[in-house]
Design a protein around this motif. Structure first.
Motif, short mmCIF file in Angstrom:
data_model
loop_
_atom_site.label_atom_id
_atom_site.label_comp_id
_atom_site.label_asym_id
_atom_site.label_seq_id
_atom_site.Cartn_x
_atom_site.Cartn_y
_atom_site.Cartn_z
N THR A 133 0.85 -1.19 0.00
CA THR A 133 0.00 0.00 0.00
C THR A 133 0.89 1.24 0.00
OG1 THR A 133 -1.65 -1.21 1.26
CG2 THR A 133 -1.89 1.19 1.19
N GLU A 136 -2.06 5.21 0.05
CA GLU A 136 -3.42 4.65 0.20
C GLU A 136 -3.93 3.88 -1.02
OE1 GLU A 136 -6.05 7.62 1.82
OE2 GLU A 136 -4.59 8.14 3.34
N THR A 137 -3.01 3.57 -1.95
CA THR A 137 -3.39 2.75 -3.11
C THR A 137 -2.63 1.43 -3.04
OG1 THR A 137 -3.66 4.73 -4.40
CG2 THR A 137 -3.47 2.68 -5.64
N GLN A 139 -0.78 -1.74 -4.56
CA GLN A 139 -0.11 -2.23 -5.77
C GLN A 139 0.17 -3.71 -5.53
OE1 GLN A 139 2.98 0.10 -7.67
NE2 GLN A 139 2.56 1.84 -6.34
#
Ligand code: SF4
Ligand code: SF4
Ligand code: SF4
Length: 314
Positions: A133, A136-137, A139
């Motif tokens: 993370t 906040e995304t 991968q």
């Protein structure tokens, strides 16, 4: 949960030991770093998982004479077996906390695959994927793309020697039989191999990180690469002299190298020097049927000899 069991087991053993070596989180949740535990409160920082990369057995010869505990994965335990076999450490001084391992992550490979890894706020395994993370995304990358080659071919994921084996045994199977880099190298002509190393060695800066990270490299201040009296080897950083140093290291480790890959991991120039050790190890396996760090009673080829070697015809 095995981390809790491991922490409790170390806390119970610590009063009789000078220290226990394990791992703690490094500068970000995507890194871990060696942890020396002296007090019970140190143990609370212990972590174990895919970031527990370092082969901590490297520290053991330097701590000879102290009562030391060590946490080991399968590959690390081979280094402990080999160090014991060569009397470089004493069995009564070492307490081994053995773990099953499901593979570790190469930080260099992950860094090449994932953007802004230094900003990671968490990292976890999800089946055959690594999920990081960042800002906040999430991968997601395949574990097989970001693990070191040794994990692809690992046949010893569980600690082979231990005083305390913690948690479940790992049942992971090798993903391939021969290390991919070794397979590519073996397919080259002799001329191409020479050109390959000439090019690779032009980047070596003779920092000796590869040697210093190696658990089986124990000459330290007497290393032929740096001794001044006698002056065995030049410090020149030409491809030829650099390869000379690497070949000296490889031959010194032939039959003793446990293929843990720490030499290659430590190299700041990302040189594929494990390949030299794997080439020597494959030769030793073929000639003598010997795999370093597996059998505590095994005779070590090149440290001994038989008058009639079964696989050498003269
Ligand atoms: S080589 Fe095996 S024991 Fe070592 S880190 Fe990889 S999977 Fe774990
Ligand atoms: S030479 Fe490299 S792979 Fe072999 S034991 Fe040393 S660090 Fe591990
Ligand atoms: S760590 Fe890499 S750059 Fe440093 S001496 Fe070893 S091969 Fe050369």
């Amino acid at each position: 949960m095995s981390l809790d069991q491991l922490r409790q087991c170390i806390k119970d053993a610590l009063p009789d030991l000078d220290c226990v070596i394990g791992w703690e989180q490094g500068h970000s949740p995507a890194t871990a770093t060696p942890l020396f535990m002296y007090e019970k409160q140190d143990v609370d920082r212990l972590v174990f998982g895919p970031l527990s990369v370092h082969n901590l057995a490297t520290y053991l010869p330097g701590l000879k004479g102290k009562k030391v505990g060590i946490v080991v994965k399968g590959c690390d335990s081979r280094a402990v077996v080999q160090l014991l076999r060569e009397n470089l450490i004493s069995r009564e001084d070492v307490t081994i906390f053995g773990m099953g391992c499901n593979g570790v992550i190469s930080h260099k490979r992950l860094n090449r695959t994932v953007d802004n890894l230094d900003r990671a706020s968490s990292l976890r395994m999800d089946g055959d994927d690594v999920v990081v993370t960042i800002d906040e995304t999430e991968q997601r990358v395949a574990f097989a793309e970001v693990c070191p080659d040794k994990c692809l071919t690992c046949t010893h994921p569980n600690a082979m020697i231990s005083d305390h084996f913690i948690g479940e045994k790992s049942d992971r199977a090798p993903i391939c039989e021969t290390p991919p880099a070794l397979e590519r190298f073996q397919a080259m002509s002799i001329e191409d191999r020479h050109a390959f190393w000439e090019e690779q060695m032009s980047s070596c800066v003779r920092c000796y990180a590869c040697r210093n990270a190696c658990p089986m490299c124990v000459c330290r201040d007497q290393c032929v690469a740096q001794s001044r009296d006698p002056h065995w080897m030049s410090q020149e950083t030409s491809p030829r002299e650099n390869l000379m140093f690497q070949l000296a290291h490889t031959l010194h480790l032939a039959g003793r190298c446990v293929e843990c890959g720490e030499c290659e991991r430590a190299c700041p120039m990302e040189l594929p020097i494990l390949l030299l050790r794997q080439t020597a190890a494959a030769g030793i396996r073929n000639l003598f049927g010997h795999e370093a760090g597996v059998d505590p009673e095994a005779q070590i080829p090149l440290l001994t000899f038989a008058v009639q070697e079964a696989n050498i015809k003269e």
